[in-house]
Design an enzyme around this catalytic site. Structure first.
Site, PDB file in Angstrom:
ATOM      1  N   LYS A  11      29.476  60.185  42.279  1.00  0.00           N
ATOM      2  CA  LYS A  11      28.292  60.521  42.883  1.00  0.00           C
ATOM      3  C   LYS A  11      28.565  61.187  44.140  1.00  0.00           C
ATOM      4  O   LYS A  11      29.712  61.620  44.637  1.00  0.00           O
ATOM      5  CB  LYS A  11      28.043  58.987  43.246  1.00  0.00           C
ATOM      6  CG  LYS A  11      27.386  58.107  42.148  1.00  0.00           C
ATOM      7  CD  LYS A  11      26.787  56.759  42.495  1.00  0.00           C
ATOM      8  CE  LYS A  11      26.245  56.119  41.178  1.00  0.00           C
ATOM      9  NZ  LYS A  11      25.728  54.962  41.531  1.00  0.00           N
ATOM     10  N   TYR A  51      17.171  57.978  36.877  1.00  0.00           N
ATOM     11  CA  TYR A  51      17.283  56.397  37.211  1.00  0.00           C
ATOM     12  C   TYR A  51      15.786  55.874  36.867  1.00  0.00           C
ATOM     13  O   TYR A  51      15.356  54.805  37.501  1.00  0.00           O
ATOM     14  CB  TYR A  51      17.677  56.304  38.770  1.00  0.00           C
ATOM     15  CG  TYR A  51      19.069  56.336  38.710  1.00  0.00           C
ATOM     16  CD1 TYR A  51      19.789  55.198  38.219  1.00  0.00           C
ATOM     17  CD2 TYR A  51      19.623  57.548  39.378  1.00  0.00           C
ATOM     18  CE1 TYR A  51      21.328  55.322  38.332  1.00  0.00           C
ATOM     19  CE2 TYR A  51      20.930  57.411  39.522  1.00  0.00           C
ATOM     20  CZ  TYR A  51      21.928  56.327  39.105  1.00  0.00           C
ATOM     21  OH  TYR A  51      23.183  56.383  39.236  1.00  0.00           O
ATOM     22  N   ASN A 114      28.056  54.221  45.850  1.00  0.00           N
ATOM     23  CA  ASN A 114      28.978  53.283  45.260  1.00  0.00           C
ATOM     24  C   ASN A 114      30.106  54.378  44.116  1.00  0.00           C
ATOM     25  O   ASN A 114      30.731  53.909  43.300  1.00  0.00           O
ATOM     26  CB  ASN A 114      28.692  52.260  44.551  1.00  0.00           C
ATOM     27  CG  ASN A 114      27.792  52.527  43.422  1.00  0.00           C
ATOM     28  OD1 ASN A 114      27.210  53.636  43.055  1.00  0.00           O
ATOM     29  ND2 ASN A 114      27.203  51.402  42.728  1.00  0.00           N
ATOM     30  N   HIS A 117      29.218  56.031  38.623  1.00  0.00           N
ATOM     31  CA  HIS A 117      28.351  55.545  37.606  1.00  0.00           C
ATOM     32  C   HIS A 117      28.908  55.266  36.234  1.00  0.00           C
ATOM     33  O   HIS A 117      29.625  56.109  35.733  1.00  0.00           O
ATOM     34  CB  HIS A 117      26.948  56.277  37.282  1.00  0.00           C
ATOM     35  CG  HIS A 117      26.100  55.747  36.337  1.00  0.00           C
ATOM     36  ND1 HIS A 117      25.186  54.782  36.315  1.00  0.00           N
ATOM     37  CD2 HIS A 117      25.985  56.271  35.159  1.00  0.00           C
ATOM     38  CE1 HIS A 117      24.512  54.723  35.132  1.00  0.00           C
ATOM     39  NE2 HIS A 117      25.067  55.550  34.344  1.00  0.00           N
ATOM     40  N   GLU A 128      22.141  58.960  28.177  1.00  0.00           N
ATOM     41  CA  GLU A 128      22.417  59.537  29.616  1.00  0.00           C
ATOM     42  C   GLU A 128      23.558  60.701  29.157  1.00  0.00           C
ATOM     43  O   GLU A 128      23.037  61.889  30.095  1.00  0.00           O
ATOM     44  CB  GLU A 128      23.270  58.717  30.466  1.00  0.00           C
ATOM     45  CG  GLU A 128      22.493  57.244  30.987  1.00  0.00           C
ATOM     46  CD  GLU A 128      23.234  56.081  31.640  1.00  0.00           C
ATOM     47  OE1 GLU A 128      22.290  55.369  31.923  1.00  0.00           O
ATOM     48  OE2 GLU A 128      24.318  56.214  31.617  1.00  0.00           O
TER      49      GLU A 128
HETATM   50  P1  CMP Z   1      24.513  52.768  38.894  1.00  0.00           P
HETATM   51  O1  CMP Z   1      25.449  51.878  38.335  1.00  0.00           O
HETATM   52  O2  CMP Z   1      24.565  54.239  39.076  1.00  0.00           O
HETATM   53  O3  CMP Z   1      23.176  52.165  38.643  1.00  0.00           O
HETATM   54  C1  CMP Z   1      22.003  52.060  39.754  1.00  0.00           C
HETATM   55  C2  CMP Z   1      22.311  52.511  40.894  1.00  0.00           C
HETATM   56  O4  CMP Z   1      21.576  51.737  41.958  1.00  0.00           O
HETATM   57  C3  CMP Z   1      23.609  51.523  41.235  1.00  0.00           C
HETATM   58  O5  CMP Z   1      24.560  52.225  40.606  1.00  0.00           O
HETATM   59  C4  CMP Z   1      23.755  51.812  42.976  1.00  0.00           C
HETATM   60  O6  CMP Z   1      23.741  53.024  43.260  1.00  0.00           O
HETATM   61  C5  CMP Z   1      22.109  51.361  42.987  1.00  0.00           C
HETATM   62  N1  CMP Z   1      21.793  50.057  43.485  1.00  0.00           N
HETATM   63  C6  CMP Z   1      21.916  49.044  42.604  1.00  0.00           C
HETATM   64  N2  CMP Z   1      21.608  47.954  43.232  1.00  0.00           N
HETATM   65  C7  CMP Z   1      21.148  48.296  44.558  1.00  0.00           C
HETATM   66  C8  CMP Z   1      20.887  47.535  45.566  1.00  0.00           C
HETATM   67  N3  CMP Z   1      20.434  46.250  45.597  1.00  0.00           N
HETATM   68  N4  CMP Z   1      20.699  48.451  46.744  1.00  0.00           N
HETATM   69  C9  CMP Z   1      20.733  49.815  47.001  1.00  0.00           C
HETATM   70  N5  CMP Z   1      21.090  50.413  45.627  1.00  0.00           N
HETATM   71  C10 CMP Z   1      21.475  49.834  44.699  1.00  0.00           C
END
Ligand code: CMP
Length: 139
Positions: A11, A51, A114, A117, A128
């Site tokens: 990311k 998403y 984070n 993914h 995906e």
């Molecule tokens: P990802 O695994 O890419 O899938 C969905 C994404 O949404 C997740 O990683 C985070 O980057 C984001 N995400 C999930 N939960 C939250 C949350 N509570 N607040 C903000 N972002 C979130």
């Protein structure tokens, strides 16, 4: 039988902080083979489509802005039991809850930024992967 392919994105936070090489090294050391890879940037529209499953969630708009804020690396990875093993390698969505040594524990900034993914099912790994790569680009 568990599928052998998963999909990942490194990311914008991890790309911007120069963690591509370290993350790919961990992925390779964990036994995943890279089947397709692309350095690119998502438009807000494309991030929203990717998403779309989260479109009703309160964090959706921020997630779309964040995921279109800078370059990403998209890849298809192969390994036995790829989806589950990759989710173990990257750790929990919230890096404060990710197990020590996981990619998110090492490199993620926050629950949104984070670092990486990983697909959550074999079906989503196909969807995906197809979002970024056509059949002709896989080998
Ligand atoms: P990802 O695994 O890419 O899938 C969905 C994404 O949404 C997740 O990683 C985070 O980057 C984001 N995400 C999930 N939960 C939250 C949350 N509570 N607040 C903000 N972002 C979130």
């Amino acid at each position: 039988m568990a599928g052998s392919v998963t999909f990942t994105m490194i990311k914008p936070d991890a790309v911007g902080n120069n963690h591509i090489g370290a993350i790919l090294q961990k992925i390779n050391e964990a036994g995943f083979r890279i089947k397709a890879m692309k350095y690119t940037k998502l438009s807000a529209e494309a991030a929203g489509q990717f998403y779309a499953v989260h479109s009703a969630r309160p964090f959706y708009n921020d997630l779309v802005s964040y995921m279109s804020s800078g370059p990403i690396v998209a890849a298809i990875l192969e390994k036995d039991n790829a989806v589950a093993d990759f989710r173990e390698l990257i750790g929990a969505t919230d890096p404060t809850k990710a197990a020590p040594g996981t990619i998110r524990a090492l490199f993620a900034k926050s629950i949104e930024a984070n670092a990486i993914h990983g697909s959550d099912s074999d079906e989503n790994a196909q969807i995906e992967g197809n979002f970024f790569f056509s059949g002709l680009e896989r080998f």
